[in-house]
Motif scaffolding. Sequence first.
Motif, PDB file in Angstrom:
ATOM      1  N   SER A 161       6.588   8.790   2.818  1.00 54.12           N
ATOM      2  CA  SER A 161       5.782   7.651   2.389  1.00 54.12           C
ATOM      3  C   SER A 161       4.683   8.154   1.472  1.00 54.12           C
ATOM      4  CB  SER A 161       5.141   6.978   3.596  1.00 54.12           C
ATOM      5  OG  SER A 161       6.087   6.179   4.229  1.00 54.12           O
ATOM      6  N   GLN A 162       4.449   7.404   0.398  1.00 58.32           N
ATOM      7  CA  GLN A 162       3.364   7.769  -0.517  1.00 58.32           C
ATOM      8  C   GLN A 162       2.449   6.569  -0.665  1.00 58.32           C
ATOM      9  OE1 GLN A 162       5.080   8.800  -4.258  1.00 58.32           O
ATOM     10  NE2 GLN A 162       5.497  10.925  -3.668  1.00 58.32           N
ATOM     11  N   THR A 163       1.203   6.834  -1.032  1.00 55.29           N
ATOM     12  CA  THR A 163       0.271   5.748  -1.279  1.00 55.29           C
ATOM     13  C   THR A 163       0.554   5.186  -2.671  1.00 55.29           C
ATOM     14  OG1 THR A 163      -1.260   7.207  -0.196  1.00 55.29           O
ATOM     15  CG2 THR A 163      -2.133   5.128  -1.007  1.00 55.29           C
ATOM     16  N   VAL A 164       0.547   3.886  -2.754  1.00 51.20           N
ATOM     17  CA  VAL A 164       0.798   3.227  -4.035  1.00 51.20           C
ATOM     18  C   VAL A 164      -0.504   3.182  -4.835  1.00 51.20           C
ATOM     19  CG1 VAL A 164       1.431   1.014  -5.083  1.00 51.20           C
ATOM     20  CG2 VAL A 164       2.690   1.866  -3.100  1.00 51.20           C
ATOM     21  N   ASP A 165      -0.422   3.478  -6.150  1.00 52.63           N
ATOM     22  CA  ASP A 165      -1.611   3.389  -7.005  1.00 52.63           C
ATOM     23  C   ASP A 165      -2.224   2.001  -6.874  1.00 52.63           C
ATOM     24  OD1 ASP A 165      -1.024   5.904  -7.797  1.00 52.63           O
ATOM     25  OD2 ASP A 165      -0.108   5.308  -9.713  1.00 52.63           O
ATOM     26  N   GLU A 166      -3.525   1.963  -6.940  1.00 52.23           N
ATOM     27  CA  GLU A 166      -4.211   0.717  -6.644  1.00 52.23           C
ATOM     28  C   GLU A 166      -3.788  -0.446  -7.530  1.00 52.23           C
ATOM     29  OE1 GLU A 166      -8.308   1.693  -5.628  1.00 52.23           O
ATOM     30  OE2 GLU A 166      -8.706  -0.451  -5.891  1.00 52.23           O
ATOM     31  N   LYS A 197       0.803  -1.220   0.000  1.00 55.50           N
ATOM     32  CA  LYS A 197       0.000   0.000   0.000  1.00 55.50           C
ATOM     33  C   LYS A 197       0.836   1.269   0.000  1.00 55.50           C
ATOM     34  CE  LYS A 197      -4.337  -1.499   1.914  1.00 55.50           C
ATOM     35  NZ  LYS A 197      -5.276  -1.441   3.019  1.00 55.50           N
ATOM     36  N   GLU A 198       2.018   1.158   0.583  1.00 53.08           N
ATOM     37  CA  GLU A 198       2.846   2.362   0.695  1.00 53.08           C
ATOM     38  C   GLU A 198       4.193   2.161   0.044  1.00 53.08           C
ATOM     39  OE1 GLU A 198       3.168   3.282   4.815  1.00 53.08           O
ATOM     40  OE2 GLU A 198       1.460   4.648   4.724  1.00 53.08           O
ATOM     41  N   ARG A 199       4.726   3.260  -0.403  1.00 51.61           N
ATOM     42  CA  ARG A 199       6.122   3.200  -0.835  1.00 51.61           C
ATOM     43  C   ARG A 199       6.852   4.406  -0.279  1.00 51.61           C
ATOM     44  NH1 ARG A 199       6.413   5.232  -7.047  1.00 51.61           N
ATOM     45  NH2 ARG A 199       5.086   7.051  -6.757  1.00 51.61           N
ATOM     46  N   PHE A 200       8.132   4.202  -0.073  1.00 50.71           N
ATOM     47  CA  PHE A 200       8.976   5.212   0.532  1.00 50.71           C
ATOM     48  C   PHE A 200       9.775   5.845  -0.585  1.00 50.71           C
ATOM     49  CE2 PHE A 200      12.606   6.239   3.512  1.00 50.71           C
ATOM     50  CZ  PHE A 200      11.870   7.050   4.365  1.00 50.71           C
ATOM     51  N   VAL A 201       9.656   7.167  -0.762  1.00 51.41           N
ATOM     52  CA  VAL A 201      10.336   7.782  -1.915  1.00 51.41           C
ATOM     53  C   VAL A 201      11.079   9.051  -1.503  1.00 51.41           C
ATOM     54  CG1 VAL A 201       8.767   6.929  -3.688  1.00 51.41           C
ATOM     55  CG2 VAL A 201       8.243   9.055  -2.493  1.00 51.41           C
ATOM     56  N   ALA A 202      12.012   9.418  -2.370  1.00 55.01           N
ATOM     57  CA  ALA A 202      12.764  10.660  -2.164  1.00 55.01           C
ATOM     58  C   ALA A 202      11.847  11.843  -2.437  1.00 55.01           C
ATOM     59  CB  ALA A 202      13.966  10.679  -3.105  1.00 55.01           C
ATOM     60  N   LYS A 203      11.910  12.821  -1.525  1.00 53.84           N
ATOM     61  CA  LYS A 203      11.087  14.008  -1.694  1.00 53.84           C
ATOM     62  C   LYS A 203      11.880  15.034  -2.488  1.00 53.84           C
ATOM     63  CE  LYS A 203       9.657  16.259   2.037  1.00 53.84           C
ATOM     64  NZ  LYS A 203       9.137  16.447   3.393  1.00 53.84           N
ATOM     65  N   GLU A 204      11.182  15.793  -3.301  1.00 53.94           N
ATOM     66  CA  GLU A 204      11.882  16.843  -4.037  1.00 53.94           C
ATOM     67  C   GLU A 204      12.447  17.846  -3.031  1.00 53.94           C
ATOM     68  OE1 GLU A 204      10.746  19.716  -7.703  1.00 53.94           O
ATOM     69  OE2 GLU A 204       9.687  17.794  -7.549  1.00 53.94           O
ATOM     70  N   GLY A 205      13.681  18.252  -3.230  1.00 56.56           N
ATOM     71  CA  GLY A 205      14.281  19.219  -2.311  1.00 56.56           C
ATOM     72  C   GLY A 205      14.938  18.578  -1.100  1.00 56.56           C
TER      73      GLY A 205
END
Lengths: 866, 131
Positions: free
Chosen positions: A377-382, A364-372
Amino acid sequence: MVGKFSNWTRKMFRIHGRTRERTTLVSLLRTFQRILELNNRVLEIMADMGDKLGGDYVFDRQYINSSCRQMANLVYELIYNFNTLAPKKYATLDDIFREINHDIEEELAGRLVIPRTDNVMPYDIITQDFADVVGSKNANIAEIKNRLDLAVPEGFAITTRAFKFFLDHNNLQLKVEGILDGWKNEKITSGEASKKIQELITSGSIPPPLKRSIEKALKRLQHITGIHDLFLAVRSSAMGEDSEHTFAGQYSSLLNQPQQNILKCYKDVLASTYSPSAMEYRRQKGFSEHEVAMAVACQCMVDASVSGVLYSLDPLDTAREVMVISASWGLSAPIVSGKVNADRFIVSREFPHDVRGLDIVRKKERFVAKEGGNCESQTVDEEMEMKMCLTDSQIRDLAVAGIMIERYFKCPQDIEWAIDHRDRLYILQARPLNIKARMADMVCDISSVSKKYPVIFSGRGTIVQNGIATGKVFVVKSKGNLDNFPNGAILVARETSPRFAKVARKASGIITDIGTSTGHMATISREFRVPTIVNTGVATEILKQGQEITLDAQENVVYEGRIKELCYYGFMEDAFEETYEYRLLRRVIKKITPLNLLDPYDKNFAPLACRTYHDITRFIHEKAVEELIDLNYHRYFDTKAAGKKLKSEIPLDLIIIDISGGIQATADTSTVSQDEILSVPMRAFLKGLNSPGVWSREPMSVDLGSFMSSLTRTFSSHQVSPRHVGLNLAVISENYANISLRLGYHFNMIDAYIGNKINDNYAYFRFLGGVTDPTRRSRRAKFIYETLAQNDFNVDLRGDLVIGRIKKLSPQLMECKMHLLGQLVAFTRQLDVQMNSDHQIMKFVGEFEQLARMGETMNGSGRETL
Amino acid sequence: MSNEEKMSILVLDDEAIVLKRLKPALEKAGYEVEAFSRSSDASSRIMEREFDIVVTDLKMEGLDGMQFLTQVKEHSPKTEVVVITGFATMDTAKESFKKGVFDFLAKPFKLGEILETVKKAEKKIKQAVTT
């Protein structure tokens, strides 16, 4: 070319009589011979030390100490003798020797010699040897990049030395110790102590030189990656973090940090050295606080679409022979800490690594680099939630890399990896998987296990790299079939070849019929740590393509079938490569063996470019030969009194001076016949000179143009010394000959040594001068160039000066080369006069080739020996 | 002693690398091995049990190898002793043999060499048992 002898030598020759001159020349040749001997001893000990890295031997510190000192004495004596031969010419050699010796002594005394760029080290120059300086995380990742050529994030290490530098600069050592004492005496809690120390560190200032080094390293990273605004992962890489003790998770890793934050991040990671949990952990494990030194890894962020962890052997079920891959979308940090759900793949350890089982979970979640900067954590597309996050080919690539890393470090691995949006696989971290306890049951009685398998052969050949390998035999016969070398196969070949470097990373073992422990194969095998036995004599005969075998390059046995237990037994042992003595030996060898001085014509072929004992030895050998070649023998003798005239059918007015053992004792006092000459190189040369066909007796038809040219041409002083013109002289001893010949209008000079030790042997040929116009002269020079090159000489052509060198061949082959030089000198006597056009060059090359072959047949030496 | 029973070997050397190499090699060859890096530990161990074969270094801190092998021979004369040393001289070799040492190997040696020596010692022990 004269003037190479010092004033004292000259004076001595003038003052003393003839006998004295002769003795001095004898002593010079003796010095030269001593240099050759020492040169050989140095090479022998070098080979011997290299042998010990193979793993066949049991050695100890005493061996390393005594070999190093023996080596230093020999090189010192070498320099001393060389200074006698070429006084004061290369005085800097002494200083260079002292520097190298100092570094080696420091190593022996247990002090690591770190390169000057010591606060920060780029990954390119890091090896396992620097594990104490850069921490094992940095060291492992650098080895994976530099040796295995797998992709890792670009980056650099900030060393443990920088850590100490930081503490000293801020006067923190004593303060920290004081706080820690308070904690150990239970005056304050670990939390309080930690807070105090961490405040001291984060409020400290970075020493300016360290700051500059870090900035420089960042610039370099910008340059390599082409990215102006870098985002970095700043990770701890503490001493011992990865090896026996797992400090995993004790220290900080800061992800996706903009480069301008790097100094702050650096301090934060340093501060994490003193987190309460890390302090407690160290106390439990019995680490003393002064052993604590934190190195830091600064790596470019990988733009990961999927990432995870690979265990190269399932730690829960080692007997199953599988690896385990966990993978999820985005960055791997939450998988490592177990915070997100991850797909699990059970994959065979054998190529092509079939997937044996998979467990796809809802992600459900993925951990990603934020701009800047930083991560979120972001929600993963269904539609992606239940999608398998690795393809079959990605799984295979990962598995191949995993086994390659395991093979190199000789232990199952726990590997953190990422695949970027362009489908490139990066290895982020690798450390040993701690499974020793579980393995013990499997391999309880190893001797009874291996007894069940038939031995194919044992005790044959030489182990050049220790280790155990199982796999299918891949016999390499022809030149073309290396491209389809299967992953994990055992390479079986008749002889070693530099081409094998290409497949060494893929091979689990190597066996050859022929080869030596000092050869190229040995170097490659050690570099890639591939278990290798050379010189078995029978491997290609007995082993069949595709046959499953076990190579035990510890006991020198090849078994039929795969003995997995033997492999696992190997995993349980501390790898030989990881022992202190092995690393020490390898470190001192680095100051001794690598050869940086390769090309004698290079302007860097000079004392100042010498970095190792091998360089010094090579330099002296080369220059000592040069000294001898350029020695003006005429100066030392009244040739009429000292020499004997050679009785010869061909018009050759040659005086021979025998230094020792070059002429039969019974010979006449004023003349000598060819049969009476014992000097090995001289005898071979004269045979060539007299061989049928090459010595043309026909008068040459000199056309008017070239004749006029010859009249107007004078010998320029830098080409032919007037002293040389008009006198043919050979100075010989049993194994040595220096021949100056003027034939027609050419000047030939040959200097050669042929003895039983291959390393001593060399022949030097120089040709210049001559009548006729420059075009014809250069045609003739080209003819000589071609002929020498075709016969394996190393040739240098400058105008109509040709220099050919050849060395390190067996005495028989060296004699063939001298024979050839004899033929060549005779053949070219007046050749330039005939060379009317360029296309004649190759015609004469062919003609000479034929004559030479004929001469050899008559001499009984076959063409194939040349 | 039956043929099936494993021969027991004690290895003493103050350099860890030697033990690290010898222990697994001897175990793989079918021996039961105890390894010691301190002569005092090895010395108390031989008082507790008898080993078939002892492999020892000569030059060590504290109790040196020559004293240790003397103890071994006094305590259990049947034990065969193999000396391994990086300082091999004729004198030390002579002295060792005088004390009843089975063989003397100069370091560095090949693993194959020590295995062969140990095998010879094993053969001698087995012959002594049968006769």
